[in-house]
Design an enzyme around this catalytic site. Sequence first.
Site, PDB file in Angstrom:
ATOM      1  NE  ARG A 119      -4.157  -1.748   0.336  1.00 46.84           N
ATOM      2  CZ  ARG A 119      -4.199  -3.039  -0.011  1.00 46.84           C
ATOM      3  NH1 ARG A 119      -3.169  -3.619  -0.592  1.00 46.84           N
ATOM      4  NH2 ARG A 119      -5.298  -3.739   0.198  1.00 46.84           N
ATOM      5  CB  SER A 137      -8.463  -1.422   3.950  1.00 48.37           C
ATOM      6  OG  SER A 137      -8.742  -2.686   3.433  1.00 48.37           O
ATOM      7  CD  GLU A 189      -4.668   2.451   2.162  1.00 47.50           C
ATOM      8  OE1 GLU A 189      -3.875   2.917   1.328  1.00 47.50           O
ATOM      9  OE2 GLU A 189      -5.888   2.324   1.953  1.00 47.50           O
TER      10      GLU A 189
END
Length: 335
Positions: A160, A235, A331
Amino acid sequence: MTIQENISLKEYNTFGVECYAKRFVSIDSFYGLQQLVNKEKDLFLISGGSNMLLTKNIDTLVALINIKGISIDKEDEGFVYLTVNSGENWHEFVLWCISQNYGGLENLSLIPGNVGTCPIQNIGAYGVEVKDTITKVEALHVESTKLETFSNAECDFGYRNSIFKNEAKGKYILTSVSFQLTKNQHQLNTSYGAIETALQEKNISSPTIKDVSDAVISIRQSKLPDPKEIGNSGSFFKNPVITSSQFLELQSIYPTIPNYTISNTETKIPAGWLVEQCGFKGKRYGDAGVHEKQALVLVNYGNASGKEIFLLAKKIQQAVFEKFNIQLEIEVNII
Ligand code: EPU
């Protein structure tokens, strides 16, 4: 190029949060983008709006990057090499690849967002990350207004993560992404448990890329909320990586703790499990909540503000820290 005033950004962010842009422009060509950047350097960029939480109105000019187009650069016996402009919708592009029998992206089906942002957080799901197929990324350097090319290695991809979240952050506008995809001899990745089960249930023993894509779509639909129905950004937290010794300590208290070994010294723990253990799964505070089927996903049931969702995230971070001594990292980009 028409600059509009006081535009609601609700439909441009998948959380469906109401915030306003003082000035807003939609850019549909590379030339238009270059012209804009020549005039105005201080821009707030929106693409698919799938990885951001808006907590305030935006005073700088908001530019929606809407440059479309897919071109085939070359083909050989085994591979096709494509360049895709950043405003193409990610999932529509994946479906188009499957219809052409181009393999490599099937595990990344149904991920919200646009092609131009997929390298920024190196989107990943079900054992595949987009970095595995990207050959290069082209981006406009805001300062010089020149187009620059980043090879796969130069993108410095990680979990990520990429250079576009680090050194290059704010300095470039991604204009296109190039991919190398298989034409035959597809390298299927069906090792992820849920995919295997979905294929077995359908009695599929030698799956095609379409079978894998269909399996991924049904898994995602069963676990993850559709942003068109319930606002969300996938997420919300990254899965934290902890030391193996901290993991062993936790495992002695919570024997069923799910984990992925990263190396001899590091272990990754699913953030969704940590959030669920703290009692947040399915909880709702006004219109802000934690999804009932995947605790890693924060949701907007309608009229939650970005601030309310952010406060919930803070509350979760604190609870996870108090219970597990693990700091969850957000995130999603908080604006
Ligand atoms: N789990 C729980 N409770 C939950 C959610 C998960 O206990 O509420 C446990 C599951 O039982 C399982 C483990 O956590 O043992 C892993 O869950 P899952 O397979 O759903 O994957 P994840 O680690 O939670 C990651 C990605 C997802 C991606 C899936 C599948 C991150 C931050 N998230 O989630 O990505 O779809 O794997 O590959 O790495 C996204 O980035 O937006 C996203 C959805």
